[in-house]
Scaffold this active site. Sequence first.
Site, mmCIF file in Angstrom:
data_model
loop_
_atom_site.group_PDB
_atom_site.id
_atom_site.type_symbol
_atom_site.label_atom_id
_atom_site.label_comp_id
_atom_site.label_asym_id
_atom_site.label_seq_id
_atom_site.Cartn_x
_atom_site.Cartn_y
_atom_site.Cartn_z
ATOM 1 C CG ASP A 1 -1.785 1.213 1.364
ATOM 2 O OD1 ASP A 1 -1.849 2.008 0.402
ATOM 3 O OD2 ASP A 1 -2.408 1.374 2.430
ATOM 4 N NE ARG B 1 2.705 5.424 7.675
ATOM 5 C CZ ARG B 1 2.353 4.504 8.570
ATOM 6 N NH1 ARG B 1 3.259 4.006 9.402
ATOM 7 N NH2 ARG B 1 1.105 4.060 8.629
ATOM 8 C CE1 TYR C 1 -15.617 9.216 -5.253
ATOM 9 C CE2 TYR C 1 -13.948 9.450 -6.953
ATOM 10 C CZ TYR C 1 -14.427 9.771 -5.704
ATOM 11 O OH TYR C 1 -13.744 10.646 -4.918
ATOM 12 C CG ASP D 1 -5.802 4.805 -0.786
ATOM 13 O OD1 ASP D 1 -6.567 5.226 -1.685
ATOM 14 O OD2 ASP D 1 -5.198 5.581 -0.009
#
Length: 261
Positions: free
Chosen positions: A8, A13, A98, A107
């Site tokens: 991810d 990060r 969407y 994500d």
Amino acid sequence: MTHLLLLDIGNTRLKWGIWAGGRAAPEPELLAHGAMPQQSIEQLGKELQAHPRPQAAIGCAVAGVVATARVEAQLASLGLRCDWIHSPPQQCGVRNGYTNPGLLGADRWAALMGARARHRAEPVLVVSVGTAVTIDCLAADGRFLGGVILPGFGLMLKALEMGTAGLNVPEGALREFPNNTSDALMSGGALAISGAARQMHERLSRLEGRVPVVLLTGGAAPKLELALGLPHQTVDHLVFEGLLCIAQQRGLLRPDLALRA
């Protein structure tokens, strides 16, 4: 025994995990996981070498092509190629509401897959607290209704530091009545995020005619737990759980195996 690498790549990060499963593992589980700032991506290969070698990799990336290419170079050194996910109109029991499904962050889409796997017949509010905060609404029938995005704690603080004088202070704590600037900033950010979450919770409850499950996730989730003001479950690896659902669908895993909750 099958070992699958989960990735991810967020805004600041990189999170990774190694999942183990197969006929010899009646209760499959996440064997190892870690996180590193984007500046340290070149350490990924060395870090993974300390763990069982994965046979495949699947991941989501929202950090852009440069960070993704750096991760791919690390994987290539281990003889791996990542199967990056995107946001289709429908997958793993979730329908993407969407306007342009492909523009939904991968994500967020993975987290919705994880939420659906955990609560297949219930509405779910997914609150993910990272660099940015997303609050997403999932109907009981699997429709992703939409959600909101707002700044995370760090971005809120940076905005205040840029727009005012004298706010370069240490990180504070959540207080009922903050009496110093550090605590006032932390508490203000937590209340702003929790206020948005409560409003979306009320909207989803009204639409569905019942109270939704609230899942709190993300690296900064602990900062929000006391301020959220909603019954909730804290899930450490919701994105990974969604990636596992997609991995099963793509044949990377046996479909009868699931992540240990």
